[in-house]
Design a protein around this motif. Structure first.
Motif, mmCIF file in Angstrom:
data_model
loop_
_atom_site.group_PDB
_atom_site.id
_atom_site.type_symbol
_atom_site.label_atom_id
_atom_site.label_comp_id
_atom_site.label_asym_id
_atom_site.label_seq_id
_atom_site.Cartn_x
_atom_site.Cartn_y
_atom_site.Cartn_z
ATOM 1 N N SER A 238 0.864 -1.176 0.000
ATOM 2 C CA SER A 238 0.000 0.000 0.000
ATOM 3 C C SER A 238 0.901 1.226 0.000
ATOM 4 O O SER A 238 2.126 1.132 0.133
ATOM 5 C CB SER A 238 -0.929 0.010 1.220
ATOM 6 N N ALA A 239 0.283 2.396 -0.129
ATOM 7 C CA ALA A 239 1.061 3.633 -0.124
ATOM 8 C C ALA A 239 1.717 3.864 1.236
ATOM 9 O O ALA A 239 2.860 4.331 1.314
ATOM 10 C CB ALA A 239 0.152 4.810 -0.486
ATOM 11 N N THR A 240 1.008 3.512 2.302
ATOM 12 C CA THR A 240 1.566 3.673 3.652
ATOM 13 C C THR A 240 2.743 2.739 3.869
ATOM 14 O O THR A 240 3.775 3.119 4.447
ATOM 15 C CB THR A 240 0.484 3.412 4.708
ATOM 16 N N THR A 241 2.626 1.505 3.380
ATOM 17 C CA THR A 241 3.718 0.545 3.527
ATOM 18 C C THR A 241 4.948 0.989 2.742
ATOM 19 O O THR A 241 6.081 0.877 3.226
ATOM 20 C CB THR A 241 3.263 -0.846 3.064
ATOM 21 N N GLU A 242 4.744 1.490 1.519
ATOM 22 C CA GLU A 242 5.867 1.970 0.714
ATOM 23 C C GLU A 242 6.570 3.143 1.376
ATOM 24 O O GLU A 242 7.812 3.231 1.387
ATOM 25 C CB GLU A 242 5.365 2.367 -0.679
ATOM 26 N N LEU A 243 5.775 4.055 1.955
ATOM 27 C CA LEU A 243 6.375 5.200 2.645
ATOM 28 C C LEU A 243 7.140 4.744 3.889
ATOM 29 O O LEU A 243 8.242 5.236 4.166
ATOM 30 C CB LEU A 243 5.284 6.195 3.028
ATOM 31 N N LEU A 274 2.466 11.716 7.140
ATOM 32 C CA LEU A 274 3.542 10.987 7.802
ATOM 33 C C LEU A 274 3.034 10.114 8.946
ATOM 34 O O LEU A 274 3.592 9.041 9.201
ATOM 35 C CB LEU A 274 4.578 11.988 8.328
ATOM 36 N N LYS A 275 1.981 10.544 9.606
ATOM 37 C CA LYS A 275 1.515 9.841 10.803
ATOM 38 C C LYS A 275 1.152 8.376 10.548
ATOM 39 O O LYS A 275 1.546 7.493 11.324
ATOM 40 C CB LYS A 275 0.319 10.581 11.402
ATOM 41 N N PRO A 276 0.402 7.998 9.494
ATOM 42 C CA PRO A 276 0.103 6.568 9.295
ATOM 43 C C PRO A 276 1.346 5.708 9.116
ATOM 44 O O PRO A 276 1.406 4.580 9.607
ATOM 45 C CB PRO A 276 -0.766 6.567 8.029
ATOM 46 N N ALA A 277 2.349 6.241 8.433
ATOM 47 C CA ALA A 277 3.584 5.475 8.241
ATOM 48 C C ALA A 277 4.327 5.310 9.557
ATOM 49 O O ALA A 277 4.870 4.228 9.850
ATOM 50 C CB ALA A 277 4.473 6.175 7.209
ATOM 51 N N ILE A 278 4.363 6.370 10.386
ATOM 52 C CA ILE A 278 5.022 6.280 11.690
ATOM 53 C C ILE A 278 4.283 5.289 12.589
ATOM 54 O O ILE A 278 4.893 4.481 13.304
ATOM 55 C CB ILE A 278 5.107 7.665 12.354
ATOM 56 N N ASP A 279 2.944 5.324 12.566
ATOM 57 C CA ASP A 279 2.165 4.374 13.368
ATOM 58 C C ASP A 279 2.422 2.938 12.924
ATOM 59 O O ASP A 279 2.480 2.026 13.755
ATOM 60 C CB ASP A 279 0.667 4.698 13.247
ATOM 61 N N ILE A 281 5.223 1.802 11.546
ATOM 62 C CA ILE A 281 6.582 1.416 11.958
ATOM 63 C C ILE A 281 6.625 1.118 13.453
ATOM 64 O O ILE A 281 7.235 0.147 13.892
ATOM 65 C CB ILE A 281 7.587 2.525 11.590
ATOM 66 N N THR A 282 5.960 1.941 14.259
ATOM 67 C CA THR A 282 5.972 1.726 15.707
ATOM 68 C C THR A 282 5.191 0.483 16.117
ATOM 69 O O THR A 282 5.373 -0.032 17.223
ATOM 70 C CB THR A 282 5.382 2.955 16.427
ATOM 71 N N SER A 283 4.317 -0.015 15.230
ATOM 72 C CA SER A 283 3.584 -1.251 15.549
ATOM 73 C C SER A 283 4.427 -2.497 15.309
ATOM 74 O O SER A 283 4.035 -3.601 15.715
ATOM 75 C CB SER A 283 2.313 -1.326 14.709
ATOM 76 N N LEU A 284 5.593 -2.351 14.667
ATOM 77 C CA LEU A 284 6.462 -3.492 14.400
ATOM 78 C C LEU A 284 7.215 -3.889 15.667
ATOM 79 O O LEU A 284 7.314 -3.134 16.630
ATOM 80 C CB LEU A 284 7.453 -3.147 13.285
ATOM 81 N N ASN A 285 7.758 -5.083 15.651
ATOM 82 C CA ASN A 285 8.474 -5.619 16.810
ATOM 83 C C ASN A 285 9.980 -5.579 16.545
ATOM 84 O O ASN A 285 10.488 -6.379 15.757
ATOM 85 C CB ASN A 285 8.031 -7.053 17.098
ATOM 86 N N ARG A 502 9.737 10.764 23.544
ATOM 87 C CA ARG A 502 8.304 10.555 23.801
ATOM 88 C C ARG A 502 7.435 11.354 22.840
ATOM 89 O O ARG A 502 6.208 11.273 22.894
ATOM 90 C CB ARG A 502 7.950 10.953 25.234
ATOM 91 N N LYS A 503 8.061 12.124 21.993
ATOM 92 C CA LYS A 503 7.282 12.977 21.090
ATOM 93 C C LYS A 503 6.484 12.141 20.099
ATOM 94 O O LYS A 503 6.982 11.167 19.542
ATOM 95 C CB LYS A 503 8.230 13.920 20.341
ATOM 96 N N ARG A 504 5.235 12.498 19.904
ATOM 97 C CA ARG A 504 4.352 11.755 19.013
ATOM 98 C C ARG A 504 3.660 12.722 18.046
ATOM 99 O O ARG A 504 3.555 13.924 18.285
ATOM 100 C CB ARG A 504 3.241 11.021 19.810
#
Length: 506
Positions: A238-243, A274-279, A281-285, A502-504
């Motif tokens: 998807s576009a979010t995954t590519e970003l 940018l936020k969906p891509a950051i979310d 990445i942060t969901s990965l382990n 801690r910045k989000r």
């Protein structure tokens, strides 16, 4: 001057540690589990001691009664060769014709293959589930599978053989508990070449790519960047995954310091893009090995329990089920009264004396535990009602002076002893903390300050996290004087990251 022998008598005051006192001190510092083992060991050595059996519960049966029932069942099922069992009839069995040829060799091979496969499955299952006869340290039924066992189990299901399998085994051996490959491919190839000289580094890389697809996803990665990339590549395009892939491959440094403004400038995008891509990445382990195998949970049996009285105050009661109850064996007591020889009378007398000493030491331990726990709960009534933020500062000397005992005694009785409170189960040592001065001349517990810092951070604005200086000034407004460095120390002890980390994006 002449030498002579003289006899002089002097008096000295000293503290002698008698065997009874040594035993009392030993029992005082034992945890509940260690005390259970000590009671069982002493009961086995001393025939005058007997562990009381809670056999009043009808839901449980003793081993003797179960064995008796089994023996009765076996006696009822005695085999009689002349018994005409109607459940087995000759018509139920198909016999071959006289002219039919039976392939005995193929049947024997089939049985042999089935036996070998069954044996392999049993051996592998026993090894994974802790039932191996060669491992006496693991009880039957205990799950001892770790990440390496989990990966080897998947390797057994793969068609890899020969050099490829040996490469895979060496790769799995080089993976640490976090799931990262610590060994270089060059060293792995050098090890495998001792058996298979024709192996190349390309062969090792091909096998590594296969292991990348094992569970958990990302295992075998050689860096954090590679681990995140493997997990992203497995997701639906998807576009979010590519970003997210582009950020991980090119801008991981900016991502690690959460410099979102620079990321938006370099990627020429807005924050809402940018936020969906950051979310994602942060969901990965980043440590895939940690969640691969469930670890055994540790359960704590509290030594004392806090209950709330009718007057609204909290009181302490001893958990009588935490340790087994012991008593004097009446059978051996009667035998002691019937002893004929001096040796027998001495044997029973010594064992009876040691049994009484042991029971007195246990009683003294419980008495001391109740005294210490009662004073702790009395001083921490606000904690029982409102939680960690209302914890009062308290040191060992406060309890020792209250119950008129030495600090070392209080230290021993509070080590590895647990109390069940309305706010959870805690070690008695938990309630001791240093104090911090307040502007009104009072004191505040360092643990209460930690709880307040945690509360302030949980309510902060994610776009503008509170810095250590800001936290220090907010605590000063509440009357708690804490330096910025002390706030940083408390924050790190709580596992809270710095304000920049801690910045989000909201």
């Amino acid at each position: 001057m002449y030498n002579s022998l003289q006899l002089r008598q002097t008096q000295k005051l000293g503290l002698a540690l008698t065997p009874q006192l040594q035993q009392a001190i030993k029992l005082l510092q034992l945890s509940t589990l260690e005390l259970r083992q000590e009671i069982k060991a002493v009961a086995l050595q001393n025939p005058m001691l007997e562990v009381e059996d809670d056999g009043n519960d009808e839901r449980f049966e003793s081993l003797e009664s179960l064995a008796e029932q089994e023996s009765k069942a076996d006696s009822n099922d005695t085999f009689d060769p002349f018994d005409n069992d109607s459940s087995v009839k000759c018509t139920d069995t198909a016999f071959p014709d006289a002219n039919q040829t039976i392939n005995i060799s193929s049947d024997q091979n089939t049985v042999q293959n089935l036996s070998e496969n069954q044996g392999q499955r049993l051996n592998s299952a026993d090894t994974r589930h802790g039932q191996s006869l060669g491992n006496d340290d693991v009880y039957e039924g205990e799950t001892t599978e770790d990440l390496h066992d989990h990966l080897l189990w998947q390797l057994d299901l793969s068609p890899l053989e020969g050099a490829d399998r040996l490469i895979a085994e060496n790769i799995i051996d080089g993976i640490n508990d976090s799931g990262y490959l610590q060994e270089s491919l060059e060293s792995i190839v050098a090890t495998v070449r001792e058996t298979y000289p024709e192996v190349s580094q390309e062969d090792a890389l091909s096998v590594l790519k296969l292991i990348w697809n094992y569970d958990p996803l990302g295992v075998g990665a050689r860096s954090v960047q590679e681990c995140l990339r493997l997990q992203l590549e497995a997701k639906t395009p998807s576009a979010t995954t590519e970003l997210a892939l582009h950020i991980v491959n090119e801008y991981l440094k900016e991502l690690s310091v959460r410099d979102f403004r620079t990321l938006c400038q370099k990627l020429n995008i807005k924050e809402n893009q940018l936020k969906p891509a950051i979310d994602l990445i942060t969901s990965l382990n980043p440590r895939p090995g940690h969640g691969a195998v469930k670890e055994k949970s540790d359960f704590i049996i509290p030594d004392v329990i806090v209950i709330k009285g009718n007057d609204g105050r909290y009181y302490v009661t001893l958990n009588s089920d935490s340790i087994p109850k012991i008593k004097i064996n009446e059978h051996y007591r009667q035998l002691a009264s019937q002893a004929q020889t001096e040796q027998d009378r001495k044997f029973f007398k010594n064992n009876l004396q040691e049994a009484n000493w042991f029971m007195q030491s246990l009683s003294k331990r419980n008495e001391t535990l109740m005294k210490v726990a009662s004073v702790i709960v009395e001083k921490q009534q606000d904690f029982m009602e409102y939680g960690e933020g209302s914890l009062h500062p308290m040191v060992l000397n406060d309890i020792a002076s209250e119950i008129e005992m030495h600090e070392s005694t209080v230290s021993r009785i509070t080590t590895e002893k647990y109390i069940l409170t309305p706010k959870g189960t805690f070690e008695l040592k938990y309630f001791f903390s240093s104090s911090v001065s307040t502007d009104d001349g009072g004191t505040a517990s360092s643990k209460a300050i930690r709880a307040r810092i945690k509360e302030l951070v949980s309510k902060e604005n994610a776009r503008k996290p509170l810095s250590d200086s800001r936290l220090s000034s907010m605590l000063a407004d509440e009357g708690i004087i804490v330096a910025r460095r002390t706030v940083a120390k408390y924050r790190e002890s709580l596992g809270i990251a710095s304000s920049s980390q801690r910045k989000r994006l909201v």
